[in-house]
Design a protein around this motif. Structure first.
Motif, PDB file in Angstrom:
ATOM      1  N   GLU A 151       0.848  -1.203   0.000  1.00  6.90           N
ATOM      2  CA  GLU A 151       0.000   0.000   0.000  1.00  6.90           C
ATOM      3  C   GLU A 151       0.880   1.247   0.000  1.00  6.90           C
ATOM      4  OE1 GLU A 151      -3.363   1.689  -0.489  1.00  6.90           O
ATOM      5  OE2 GLU A 151      -3.862  -0.088   0.702  1.00  6.90           O
ATOM      6  N   MET A 152       1.987   1.198   0.726  1.00 10.02           N
ATOM      7  CA  MET A 152       2.928   2.314   0.733  1.00 10.02           C
ATOM      8  C   MET A 152       3.554   2.523  -0.642  1.00 10.02           C
ATOM      9  SD  MET A 152       4.817   1.558   4.378  1.00 10.02           S
ATOM     10  CE  MET A 152       6.073   2.807   4.125  1.00 10.02           C
ATOM     11  N   LEU A 153       3.850   1.444  -1.351  1.00  9.03           N
ATOM     12  CA  LEU A 153       4.401   1.570  -2.699  1.00  9.03           C
ATOM     13  C   LEU A 153       3.420   2.304  -3.606  1.00  9.03           C
ATOM     14  CD1 LEU A 153       5.981  -1.968  -3.324  1.00  9.03           C
ATOM     15  CD2 LEU A 153       7.043   0.080  -2.350  1.00  9.03           C
ATOM     16  N   LYS A 154       2.164   1.933  -3.511  1.00  5.43           N
ATOM     17  CA  LYS A 154       1.128   2.601  -4.298  1.00  5.43           C
ATOM     18  C   LYS A 154       1.064   4.083  -3.936  1.00  5.43           C
ATOM     19  CE  LYS A 154      -3.841   2.507  -5.295  1.00  5.43           C
ATOM     20  NZ  LYS A 154      -5.134   1.830  -5.001  1.00  5.43           N
ATOM     21  N   GLY A 155       1.136   4.384  -2.637  1.00  5.20           N
ATOM     22  CA  GLY A 155       1.103   5.767  -2.188  1.00  5.20           C
ATOM     23  C   GLY A 155       2.286   6.581  -2.671  1.00  5.20           C
ATOM     24  N   ALA A 156       3.399   5.887  -2.952  1.00  4.10           N
ATOM     25  CA  ALA A 156       4.600   6.563  -3.443  1.00  4.10           C
ATOM     26  C   ALA A 156       4.595   6.705  -4.959  1.00  4.10           C
ATOM     27  CB  ALA A 156       5.838   5.790  -3.001  1.00  4.10           C
ATOM     28  N   GLY A 157       3.486   6.331  -5.596  1.00  5.01           N
ATOM     29  CA  GLY A 157       3.383   6.498  -7.040  1.00  5.01           C
ATOM     30  C   GLY A 157       3.921   5.339  -7.854  1.00  5.01           C
ATOM     31  N   ILE A 158       4.180   4.206  -7.208  1.00  2.00           N
ATOM     32  CA  ILE A 158       4.683   3.024  -7.905  1.00  2.00           C
ATOM     33  C   ILE A 158       3.504   2.142  -8.302  1.00  2.00           C
ATOM     34  CG2 ILE A 158       6.034   0.898  -7.665  1.00  2.00           C
ATOM     35  CD1 ILE A 158       7.857   2.430  -5.729  1.00  2.00           C
ATOM     36  N   THR A 159       3.442   1.789  -9.576  1.00  2.85           N
ATOM     37  CA  THR A 159       2.421   0.871 -10.065  1.00  2.85           C
ATOM     38  C   THR A 159       2.982  -0.539  -9.991  1.00  2.85           C
ATOM     39  OG1 THR A 159       1.545   2.561 -11.558  1.00  2.85           O
ATOM     40  CG2 THR A 159       0.912   0.274 -11.986  1.00  2.85           C
ATOM     41  N   LEU A 160       2.338  -1.391  -9.210  1.00  2.00           N
ATOM     42  CA  LEU A 160       2.843  -2.736  -8.925  1.00  2.00           C
ATOM     43  C   LEU A 160       1.993  -3.796  -9.612  1.00  2.00           C
ATOM     44  CD1 LEU A 160       4.552  -4.829  -7.290  1.00  2.00           C
ATOM     45  CD2 LEU A 160       2.911  -4.494  -5.415  1.00  2.00           C
ATOM     46  N   PHE A 161       2.679  -4.749 -10.244  1.00  2.00           N
ATOM     47  CA  PHE A 161       2.024  -5.923 -10.821  1.00  2.00           C
ATOM     48  C   PHE A 161       2.697  -7.168 -10.261  1.00  2.00           C
ATOM     49  CE2 PHE A 161       1.607  -2.517 -13.920  1.00  2.00           C
ATOM     50  CZ  PHE A 161       0.236  -2.529 -14.181  1.00  2.00           C
ATOM     51  N   LYS A 162       1.893  -8.155  -9.874  1.00  2.00           N
ATOM     52  CA  LYS A 162       2.425  -9.386  -9.279  1.00  2.00           C
ATOM     53  C   LYS A 162       1.937 -10.584 -10.096  1.00  2.00           C
ATOM     54  CE  LYS A 162       0.674  -8.906  -5.130  1.00  2.00           C
ATOM     55  NZ  LYS A 162       0.407  -8.952  -3.669  1.00  2.00           N
ATOM     56  N   TYR A 163       2.888 -11.314 -10.682  1.00  2.00           N
ATOM     57  CA  TYR A 163       2.566 -12.488 -11.481  1.00  2.00           C
ATOM     58  C   TYR A 163       3.148 -13.741 -10.830  1.00  2.00           C
ATOM     59  CZ  TYR A 163       1.152  -9.395 -15.290  1.00  2.00           C
ATOM     60  OH  TYR A 163       0.510  -8.437 -16.044  1.00  2.00           O
ATOM     61  N   TYR A 164       2.316 -14.770 -10.772  1.00  2.00           N
ATOM     62  CA  TYR A 164       2.763 -16.077 -10.279  1.00  2.00           C
ATOM     63  C   TYR A 164       2.674 -17.076 -11.423  1.00  2.00           C
ATOM     64  CZ  TYR A 164       3.273 -20.303  -7.519  1.00  2.00           C
ATOM     65  OH  TYR A 164       3.712 -21.515  -7.038  1.00  2.00           O
ATOM     66  N   LEU A 165       3.827 -17.629 -11.839  1.00  2.00           N
ATOM     67  CA  LEU A 165       3.869 -18.601 -12.928  1.00  2.00           C
ATOM     68  C   LEU A 165       3.646 -19.995 -12.352  1.00  2.00           C
ATOM     69  CD1 LEU A 165       5.007 -16.079 -14.275  1.00  2.00           C
ATOM     70  CD2 LEU A 165       6.617 -17.534 -15.509  1.00  2.00           C
ATOM     71  N   ASP A 166       2.597 -20.636 -12.847  1.00  2.00           N
ATOM     72  CA  ASP A 166       2.131 -21.906 -12.293  1.00  2.00           C
ATOM     73  C   ASP A 166       2.364 -23.037 -13.292  1.00  2.00           C
ATOM     74  OD1 ASP A 166       0.684 -23.461 -10.310  1.00  2.00           O
ATOM     75  OD2 ASP A 166      -1.002 -23.474 -11.711  1.00  2.00           O
ATOM     76  N   ILE A 167       3.033 -24.103 -12.854  1.00  2.00           N
ATOM     77  CA  ILE A 167       3.223 -25.280 -13.695  1.00  2.00           C
ATOM     78  C   ILE A 167       2.862 -26.527 -12.896  1.00  2.00           C
ATOM     79  CG2 ILE A 167       4.980 -24.296 -15.209  1.00  2.00           C
ATOM     80  CD1 ILE A 167       7.129 -25.657 -13.515  1.00  2.00           C
ATOM     81  N   THR A 168       2.629 -27.622 -13.601  1.00  2.00           N
ATOM     82  CA  THR A 168       2.305 -28.881 -12.942  1.00  2.00           C
ATOM     83  C   THR A 168       3.584 -29.563 -12.454  1.00  2.00           C
ATOM     84  OG1 THR A 168       2.425 -30.107 -15.023  1.00  2.00           O
ATOM     85  CG2 THR A 168       0.277 -29.196 -14.396  1.00  2.00           C
ATOM     86  N   ARG A 169       3.412 -30.536 -11.586  1.00  2.00           N
ATOM     87  CA  ARG A 169       4.561 -31.264 -11.041  1.00  2.00           C
ATOM     88  C   ARG A 169       5.304 -32.017 -12.143  1.00  2.00           C
ATOM     89  NH1 ARG A 169       6.583 -35.791  -8.404  1.00  2.00           N
ATOM     90  NH2 ARG A 169       7.562 -35.340  -6.382  1.00  2.00           N
TER      91      ARG A 169
END
Length: 276
Positions: A151-169
């Protein structure tokens, strides 16, 4: 089409415009779409520079899920002066004595920059507790505080994207075996990689807790079905581009396949949408 989805380890319906870069004439299609999306990424970066924007993209996921390759294709033609890739190694004794986020904060983007984290502070939600590198108290403190940090990053003007790459065993096992055989990829092998299959279920549980505790409106998780590398790379690019306005955008090129990249939902932990 059902066979294609089965091979990807997922179920669901493709959008009408779906084209398979792994199928017939796959090389030509992949190169064409990759080029078009890289042109869009250059447009985006020009806009970031012109408007003093700050973008931060976090990539997490299973070992061998394709984080390196995805980041490489995204950044290939971006301005090297305003693009940084952060892939931190083991913390020093001094760093382990710091506030946990302090080690990562120094790499956050300034104006005009795009920063990509190849693994991030989310090590404390996944790798560290599974491998015994942190205590349960330390993990709990992280999970309780990371939403406020973001939330602080957003308040500092940083646009955040979070990606999780999912694969099978099965796919992870295949890729790790390929690494061991390929002399050009053996540098990627680490003790963590060697333990990945052994601790598959532990990583699944840690991931599920991470999603449940850190998926938020101001910092949502986007899950990528990454069994098929080319599809994953192209659709991460499309998804990222679709979420940002920039000058000269060709919107029709930035429509991701929502069977490949999708926003996390707790219901997906109860079905096969996310690999168990």
């Amino acid at each position: 089409m059902a066979d294609k989805l089965k091979k990807a380890g997922k179920t669901g319906k493709r959008h009408a415009g779906f084209r398979d870069p792994n199928g017939e004439n796959g090389d030509d299609l992949y190169k064409k779409e990759l080029y078009e999306l890289q042109v869009e990424l250059v447009k985006l970066h020009k806009d970031v520079i012109a408007n003093n924007r700050k973008l931060l993209v976090v990539f997490e996921g299973r070992d061998a899920a394709g984080k390196d390759g995805t980041i490489k294709r995204i950044t290939e033609h971006l301005s090297p002066r305003e693009t940084r890739i952060v892939a931190l190694g083991k913390p020093s004794d001094r760093e382990t004595s710091q506030w946990y986020f302090q080690r990562y904060a120094r790499y956050l983007p300034a104006a005009q920059e795009i920063v990509f984290f190849n693994r991030s502070w989310y090590n404390r939600a996944g790798v560290e507790p599974v491998m015994g590198y942190c205590t349960e108290k330390e993990r709990e403190e992280f999970l309780a505080t990371v939403p406020a940090f973001e939330e602080m990053l957003k308040g500092a003007g940083i646009t955040l994207f979070k990606y999780y790459l999912d694969i099978t065993r099965d796919e992870q096992k295949k890729r790790l075996e390929d690494r061991r055989k390929d002399p050009l990829k053996q540098w990627k092998l680490s003790p963590v990689d060697n333990a990945a299959l052994k601790h598959w279920a532990d990583y699944s549980r840690a991931r599920d807790v991470m999603f449940a505790r850190t998926h938020a409106l101001h910092a949502p998780w986007y899950v990528v079905s990454a069994n098929r590398k080319r599809e994953a790379r192209l659709n991460v690019m499309r998804d990222l581009l679709s979420r940002i306005d920039y000058d000269g955008k060709k919107a029709k090129l930035t429509v991701p396949d929502r069977e490949i990249v999708f926003s996390f939902d707790p219901a997906y932990l109860e079905n096969d949408r996310i690999a168990k």
